[in-house]
Design an enzyme around this catalytic site. Structure first.
Site, PDB file in Angstrom:
ATOM      1  N   HIS A 186     -29.831  60.821 -31.938  1.00 52.44           N
ATOM      2  CA  HIS A 186     -28.677  60.939 -33.042  1.00 52.44           C
ATOM      3  C   HIS A 186     -28.934  59.720 -33.904  1.00 52.44           C
ATOM      4  O   HIS A 186     -28.432  60.809 -34.929  1.00 52.44           O
ATOM      5  CB  HIS A 186     -27.222  60.825 -31.569  1.00 52.44           C
ATOM      6  CG  HIS A 186     -25.521  61.198 -32.547  1.00 52.44           C
ATOM      7  ND1 HIS A 186     -24.834  60.189 -33.486  1.00 52.44           N
ATOM      8  CD2 HIS A 186     -25.249  62.492 -32.772  1.00 52.44           C
ATOM      9  CE1 HIS A 186     -24.232  60.585 -33.495  1.00 52.44           C
ATOM     10  NE2 HIS A 186     -24.355  61.875 -33.769  1.00 52.44           N
ATOM     11  N   GLU A 235     -28.912  60.787 -37.608  1.00 53.00           N
ATOM     12  CA  GLU A 235     -27.628  59.613 -38.450  1.00 53.00           C
ATOM     13  C   GLU A 235     -27.840  58.364 -38.415  1.00 53.00           C
ATOM     14  O   GLU A 235     -27.146  57.566 -38.271  1.00 53.00           O
ATOM     15  CB  GLU A 235     -26.997  59.978 -37.707  1.00 53.00           C
ATOM     16  CG  GLU A 235     -26.296  61.311 -38.059  1.00 53.00           C
ATOM     17  CD  GLU A 235     -24.751  61.432 -37.662  1.00 53.00           C
ATOM     18  OE1 GLU A 235     -23.417  60.611 -37.468  1.00 53.00           O
ATOM     19  OE2 GLU A 235     -24.129  62.799 -36.909  1.00 53.00           O
ATOM     20  N   HIS A 294     -26.150  69.072 -32.871  1.00 52.58           N
ATOM     21  CA  HIS A 294     -27.792  68.934 -33.606  1.00 52.58           C
ATOM     22  C   HIS A 294     -28.593  69.379 -33.261  1.00 52.58           C
ATOM     23  O   HIS A 294     -29.173  69.493 -34.512  1.00 52.58           O
ATOM     24  CB  HIS A 294     -27.634  67.736 -33.116  1.00 52.58           C
ATOM     25  CG  HIS A 294     -26.605  66.831 -34.325  1.00 52.58           C
ATOM     26  ND1 HIS A 294     -26.245  66.556 -35.366  1.00 52.58           N
ATOM     27  CD2 HIS A 294     -25.252  65.149 -33.550  1.00 52.58           C
ATOM     28  CE1 HIS A 294     -25.590  65.629 -35.690  1.00 52.58           C
ATOM     29  NE2 HIS A 294     -25.021  65.332 -34.985  1.00 52.58           N
TER      30      HIS A 294
END
Length: 291
Positions: free
Chosen positions: A176, A206, A238
């Protein structure tokens, strides 16, 4: 910070003003609160269900509840008739119902923003003394926290996806990522993988390393085949869109444009029993006797 947390807790308590706070009896009541970021993707729910079931099996007779840290996800689910508490509300309810000894189990991978926010809530409740406070309230570590955790994770990844790595093939892990300094955990994992399981490349959605870094590392290899794997507890939005989706900026599309033959695995870490066992070990390390 503590005053701010306590102020929010006071507001939270008023939500339950119609209930009788505190149990003056000396009866001990143990409980577990498993905390996840959450998901609105039905297939992603498998990972959360598996972890919840694994925790319940590890402490029979002890109630194991669930909370989500994502307010956005909880609100979306509420519109669908599914009510999941935040950690703050869940702990408030547990104390109101007489729980005295509670273990909060994190299912986060790194000690980033989400984990730190959870830790702040736990610390706030710990600061409450007297009948409104817990006798004992502890929080487990995220999966990647100590040096041995990274080696254990590398071993799991090698055992699970090692067959997809050879001279012509690599595995790209999509984490992530976070603006928090704990994002460095992904770089540390890459170092460990380079030593113990070459052919695994770590990237994030991210944070850093970015997709460009993944492409660069892949281009330095001879092979042109890559398997995309979500390095997330849940294979949610995602994984299905940013990693394996048909959009122009998805990892799959970009890598195909770079000339790679791409396949994707849509299975969150939480769906694997070995990861469930890691979460249980983290739980056991702080739970103590009686759980």
């Amino acid at each position: 910070m503590r005053k701010g947390v306590l102020a929010v807790l006071v507001l939270c308590f008023t939500l339950f003003s119609g209930l009788a706070w505190g149990d003056d009896s000396a009866v001990e009541k143990k409980g577990v609160l498993m905390v996840s970021f959450g998901t609105t993707v039905p297939s992603g729910q498998r990972a959360i269900d598996n972890l919840h079931s694994t925790l319940k099996s590890s402490c029979p007779g002890v109630e194991v509840r669930l909370a989500y840290t994502s307010n956005i996800i909880r609100r979306k689910l509420a519109k669908e008739g599914v009510d999941i508490d935040s950690p703050m509300i869940a702990l408030s309810k547990m104390r109101d119902e007489g729980f005295t000894d509670v273990v909060v189990v994190s299912t986060h991978i790194i000690p980033g923003e989400e984990y730190c926010d959870l830790q702040a809530v736990v610390d706030g409740f710990r600061s409450i003394e007297g009948k409104y406070g817990f006798d004992r309230l502890v929080l487990s570590e995220p999966l990647l926290y100590k040096e041995e955790d990274f080696k254990a994770m590398a071993g799991f990844l090698s055992r699970t996806y090692g067959s997809k790595v050879d001279e012509d093939s690599a595995v790209a892990l999509m984490g992530h990522g976070s603006p928090h300094f704990a994002n460095s955990a992904y770089g540390q994992l890459q170092v460990v993988l380079d030593d113990l399981a070459p052919g695994f490349i770590v990237g994030t959605v991210e944070g850093t390393p970015e997709l460009d870094d993944v492409v660069s590392r892949l281009n330095h290899r001879k092979g042109r085949k890559v398997t995309l794997v979500p390095f997330m507890m849940v294979a949610g939005d995602h994984a299905t869109n940013d990693m394996a989706g048909p959009e122009d900026d998805s990892w799959s599309t970009v890598l195909k444009g770079e000339g790679f033959r791409v396949s994707s695995v849509l299975k969150g870490l939480g769906e694997y029993d070995e990861i469930g066992a890691m979460v249980v070990r983290k739980f056991r390390s702080v739970a103590g006797k009686g759980f």
